[in-house]
Design a protein around this motif. Structure first.
Motif, mmCIF file in Angstrom:
data_model
loop_
_atom_site.group_PDB
_atom_site.id
_atom_site.type_symbol
_atom_site.label_atom_id
_atom_site.label_comp_id
_atom_site.label_asym_id
_atom_site.label_seq_id
_atom_site.Cartn_x
_atom_site.Cartn_y
_atom_site.Cartn_z
ATOM 1 N N PHE A 235 0.838 -1.190 0.000
ATOM 2 C CA PHE A 235 0.000 0.000 0.000
ATOM 3 C C PHE A 235 0.873 1.240 0.000
ATOM 4 C CE2 PHE A 235 0.138 -1.723 4.333
ATOM 5 C CZ PHE A 235 0.590 -0.654 5.093
ATOM 6 N N THR A 236 0.282 2.326 -0.465
ATOM 7 C CA THR A 236 0.982 3.598 -0.600
ATOM 8 C C THR A 236 0.564 4.528 0.528
ATOM 9 O OG1 THR A 236 1.082 3.326 -2.983
ATOM 10 C CG2 THR A 236 1.331 5.570 -2.150
ATOM 11 N N VAL A 237 1.534 5.252 1.057
ATOM 12 C CA VAL A 237 1.295 6.192 2.150
ATOM 13 C C VAL A 237 1.804 7.575 1.739
ATOM 14 C CG1 VAL A 237 1.440 4.369 3.897
ATOM 15 C CG2 VAL A 237 3.505 5.651 3.277
ATOM 16 N N PRO A 238 1.251 8.636 2.346
ATOM 17 C CA PRO A 238 1.724 9.976 1.999
ATOM 18 C C PRO A 238 3.054 10.335 2.652
ATOM 19 C CG PRO A 238 -0.077 10.106 3.564
ATOM 20 C CD PRO A 238 0.070 8.662 3.194
ATOM 21 N N ASP A 239 3.375 9.709 3.792
ATOM 22 C CA ASP A 239 4.603 10.028 4.521
ATOM 23 C C ASP A 239 5.144 8.731 5.111
ATOM 24 O OD1 ASP A 239 6.454 10.675 6.611
ATOM 25 O OD2 ASP A 239 5.625 12.699 6.704
ATOM 26 N N ILE A 240 6.237 8.237 4.576
ATOM 27 C CA ILE A 240 6.757 6.932 4.983
ATOM 28 C C ILE A 240 7.274 6.924 6.418
ATOM 29 C CG2 ILE A 240 9.155 7.070 4.168
ATOM 30 C CD1 ILE A 240 8.168 4.209 2.760
ATOM 31 N N GLU A 241 7.703 8.076 6.937
ATOM 32 C CA GLU A 241 8.167 8.126 8.330
ATOM 33 C C GLU A 241 6.993 7.998 9.298
ATOM 34 O OE1 GLU A 241 11.188 7.681 9.114
ATOM 35 O OE2 GLU A 241 12.055 8.071 7.134
ATOM 36 N N VAL A 242 5.876 8.635 8.980
ATOM 37 C CA VAL A 242 4.668 8.502 9.802
ATOM 38 C C VAL A 242 4.193 7.051 9.759
ATOM 39 C CG1 VAL A 242 2.220 9.165 9.977
ATOM 40 C CG2 VAL A 242 3.973 10.917 9.586
ATOM 41 N N ALA A 243 4.197 6.458 8.569
ATOM 42 C CA ALA A 243 3.794 5.059 8.429
ATOM 43 C C ALA A 243 4.722 4.143 9.213
ATOM 44 C CB ALA A 243 3.775 4.668 6.955
ATOM 45 N N HIS A 244 6.025 4.392 9.145
ATOM 46 C CA HIS A 244 6.998 3.574 9.875
ATOM 47 C C HIS A 244 6.707 3.598 11.378
ATOM 48 C CE1 HIS A 244 10.896 1.693 10.728
ATOM 49 N NE2 HIS A 244 10.951 2.534 11.745
ATOM 50 N N ASP A 245 6.469 4.779 11.911
ATOM 51 C CA ASP A 245 6.151 4.911 13.339
ATOM 52 C C ASP A 245 4.895 4.118 13.681
ATOM 53 O OD1 ASP A 245 6.429 6.227 16.046
ATOM 54 O OD2 ASP A 245 4.457 6.979 15.432
ATOM 55 N N PHE A 246 3.846 4.270 12.903
ATOM 56 C CA PHE A 246 2.587 3.566 13.141
ATOM 57 C C PHE A 246 2.778 2.046 13.057
ATOM 58 C CE2 PHE A 246 -1.223 1.582 11.296
ATOM 59 C CZ PHE A 246 -2.152 1.846 12.281
ATOM 60 N N LEU A 247 3.437 1.593 12.004
ATOM 61 C CA LEU A 247 3.594 0.153 11.798
ATOM 62 C C LEU A 247 4.462 -0.494 12.881
ATOM 63 C CD1 LEU A 247 4.055 0.182 7.940
ATOM 64 C CD2 LEU A 247 2.031 -0.575 9.203
ATOM 65 N N PRO B 47 -2.872 6.972 10.906
ATOM 66 C CA PRO B 47 -2.764 8.439 10.850
ATOM 67 C C PRO B 47 -3.041 9.016 9.458
ATOM 68 C CG PRO B 47 -0.956 7.542 12.132
ATOM 69 C CD PRO B 47 -1.673 6.373 11.505
ATOM 70 N N TRP B 48 -2.855 8.243 8.389
ATOM 71 C CA TRP B 48 -3.112 8.744 7.033
ATOM 72 C C TRP B 48 -4.499 8.344 6.542
ATOM 73 C CZ3 TRP B 48 0.321 4.978 8.340
ATOM 74 C CH2 TRP B 48 0.107 3.714 7.812
ATOM 75 N N GLY B 49 -5.308 7.692 7.390
ATOM 76 C CA GLY B 49 -6.701 7.414 7.063
ATOM 77 C C GLY B 49 -7.002 6.021 6.538
ATOM 78 N N MET B 50 -6.000 5.148 6.417
ATOM 79 C CA MET B 50 -6.243 3.782 5.961
ATOM 80 C C MET B 50 -6.998 3.013 7.035
ATOM 81 S SD MET B 50 -3.377 1.095 4.658
ATOM 82 C CE MET B 50 -3.707 -0.649 4.593
#
Length: 186
Positions: A27-39, A154-157
């Motif tokens: 999946f695609t995210v708008p900010d990979i650092e925010v995604a990294h923290d969440f994941l 955080p990005w709405g997924m």
């Protein structure tokens, strides 16, 4: 029930030859650092490795059906406990849509995650300021025995927590049961 590879292939004669199951969800995210923290911090996924950037151009555009002006900034890979691997992309694209589809939209989706204790998981998410949608729901019919609740990254997924510690109703009479995260090798 533990099937050998040959038995598994014999049991599924239709479809793609040699198909064994899911390898990853991308999946695609708008900010990979925010995604990294969440994941890693919220889901507890383990970061494995990263790739990129990949330059724009017709070769990658044709393979992925994206604009030739798109740059794949970075791809990161994660292992999610005993379940599926995650492949997370961040693109720079002139025609990129930033609206996350609703579950009811064509292409809408969610990722369901099994937890041992739904209430404890929801309490943790809320303590981390993660939006949980509504209250836990008790399933009925063939899914009786399951509880679930949706939450958002955080990005709405959309993500879903599910729990069925004593199984689901359909399993009592089913010839084939769904893959069960409580017993991943069965």
């Amino acid at each position: 029930m533990n099937m050998s590879n040959d038995a598994n292939q014999a049991a599924t004669p239709n479809g793609i030859p040699g198909l064994r199951g899911s390898d990853h969800i991308g999946f695609t995210v708008p900010d990979i650092e925010v995604a990294h923290d969440f994941l890693t911090r919220i889901l507890g996924a383990t970061f494995v490795y990263k790739l990129g950037p990949y330059p724009k151009g017709p070769a990658i555009a044709e393979k992925l059906e994206i604009s030739p002006e798109t740059t794949m900034q970075e791809i990161r890979f994660y292992r999610l406990h005993t379940g599926v691997n995650l492949e997370v992309f961040q693109y720079d694209a002139p025609d990129q849509r930033m609206t996350v589809p609703q579950n009811s939209d064509v292409g809408g989706h969610h990722m369901a995650l099994y937890v041992d204790n739904l209430n404890a998981a929801i309490e943790f998410l809320r303590s981390q300021d993660i939006e949980v949608l509504g209250q836990p729901t008790q399933s009925s019919g063939p899914s009786k025995g399951q509880e679930w609740a949706y939450f958002k990254s955080p990005w709405g997924m959309y993500f879903e927590l599910v729990s069925f510690p004593n199984g689901k109703a359909y399993e009592k009479h089913a010839d084939t049961i769904l893959w069960d995260p409580r017993n991943p090798n069965a």
